[in-house]
Write a protein that holds these residues in place. Sequence first.
Motif, PDB file in Angstrom:
ATOM      1  N   LYS A 166       2.703   6.942  -6.721  1.00 33.15           N
ATOM      2  CA  LYS A 166       1.809   8.041  -7.091  1.00 33.15           C
ATOM      3  C   LYS A 166       2.463   9.390  -6.802  1.00 33.15           C
ATOM      4  CE  LYS A 166      -2.513   5.512  -6.328  1.00 33.15           C
ATOM      5  NZ  LYS A 166      -3.749   5.423  -5.500  1.00 33.15           N
ATOM      6  N   GLU A 182      -2.402  10.394   3.771  1.00 34.76           N
ATOM      7  CA  GLU A 182      -1.413   9.896   4.727  1.00 34.76           C
ATOM      8  C   GLU A 182      -2.009   8.758   5.551  1.00 34.76           C
ATOM      9  OE1 GLU A 182       1.434  11.517   8.383  1.00 34.76           O
ATOM     10  OE2 GLU A 182       0.227  12.931   7.195  1.00 34.76           O
ATOM     11  N   LYS A 183      -1.360   7.640   5.595  1.00 37.54           N
ATOM     12  CA  LYS A 183      -1.861   6.433   6.289  1.00 37.54           C
ATOM     13  C   LYS A 183      -1.108   6.218   7.596  1.00 37.54           C
ATOM     14  CE  LYS A 183      -3.255   4.045   2.074  1.00 37.54           C
ATOM     15  NZ  LYS A 183      -2.906   5.162   1.167  1.00 37.54           N
ATOM     16  N   ASP A 222       1.524   4.262  -2.880  1.00 39.00           N
ATOM     17  CA  ASP A 222       1.468   5.690  -2.586  1.00 39.00           C
ATOM     18  C   ASP A 222       2.751   6.378  -3.027  1.00 39.00           C
ATOM     19  OD1 ASP A 222      -1.025   5.423  -1.538  1.00 39.00           O
ATOM     20  OD2 ASP A 222      -0.423   5.476   0.560  1.00 39.00           O
ATOM     21  N   ASP A 276       0.828  -1.203   0.000  1.00 38.62           N
ATOM     22  CA  ASP A 276       0.000   0.000   0.000  1.00 38.62           C
ATOM     23  C   ASP A 276       0.862   1.252   0.000  1.00 38.62           C
ATOM     24  OD1 ASP A 276      -2.342   1.373  -0.059  1.00 38.62           O
ATOM     25  OD2 ASP A 276      -2.798   1.146   2.069  1.00 38.62           O
ATOM     26  N   ALA A 293      -3.415  10.403  -2.453  1.00 38.74           N
ATOM     27  CA  ALA A 293      -2.406   9.740  -1.607  1.00 38.74           C
ATOM     28  C   ALA A 293      -2.551  10.249  -0.184  1.00 38.74           C
ATOM     29  CB  ALA A 293      -1.012   9.992  -2.150  1.00 38.74           C
TER      30      ALA A 293
END
Length: 228
Positions: A139, A175-176, A136, A132, A173
């Motif tokens: 991208k 923020e995770k 990101d 994942d 994208a």
Amino acid sequence: MAQSASKSCDICMSGQGRNLCEQCDQLMCENCKTLHLRSKISRNHTFINTHKLQVEVKKFMDLRIDCVKTNLDYIEQGTVKYQSDIHEAISAITEEGNQMKQWIDQKVQALITSLEEKGTANLKALQLKRTDFQNDLEKLQKCQTAFMETQRLANVSKLLTQLKHVKSELGIAVEKQLPVMSTVKYYKKDVSEKEISILFGELSFRSQSDKKLFRYQCDHCWEERLSE
């Protein structure tokens, strides 16, 4: 039946000397023994019948031999039983040890299986998170390339359009949150040799003295023996 050996009378030299005068140390036949006891000087002498003594000694000797043979048989039977007990004890100890080894192997395998299953699940989750974040990154790198290209645009209209596109891509994208990293550690128990020994049974060494034995004298051979 073979006759027992006998000597001639030491007095008359013709009769069988079956009577030994204990005082004179002479063998006498029945007639000479009678005359000997009639004499005033030897009337109190005592005699031993050698034939009867020979029979008595033989009987006593046979009884003693039988007693010794009985004792030897007893020792032989006890030895065989003791050897059998040793083999049975060794077999029981080996069986118990093998059982404990089997339990240990099963416990070890269960711990390893649990660790592998849990580890595989956690690694799979981490791999998904990594993929994942990798997507990101790709991208964002594309947005970075597009932004670099806007610096070469002189047309303001095109510049604004490109910047809006880059901004919209950056919004995708999001923020995770980072995953919680799992840790694995095995804490060994401090098990002493004494604690291991407690898991096993105990050896018991018994002798005849541990039993209630009674001492008695044989009526035949007069030998002292022990019996329960």
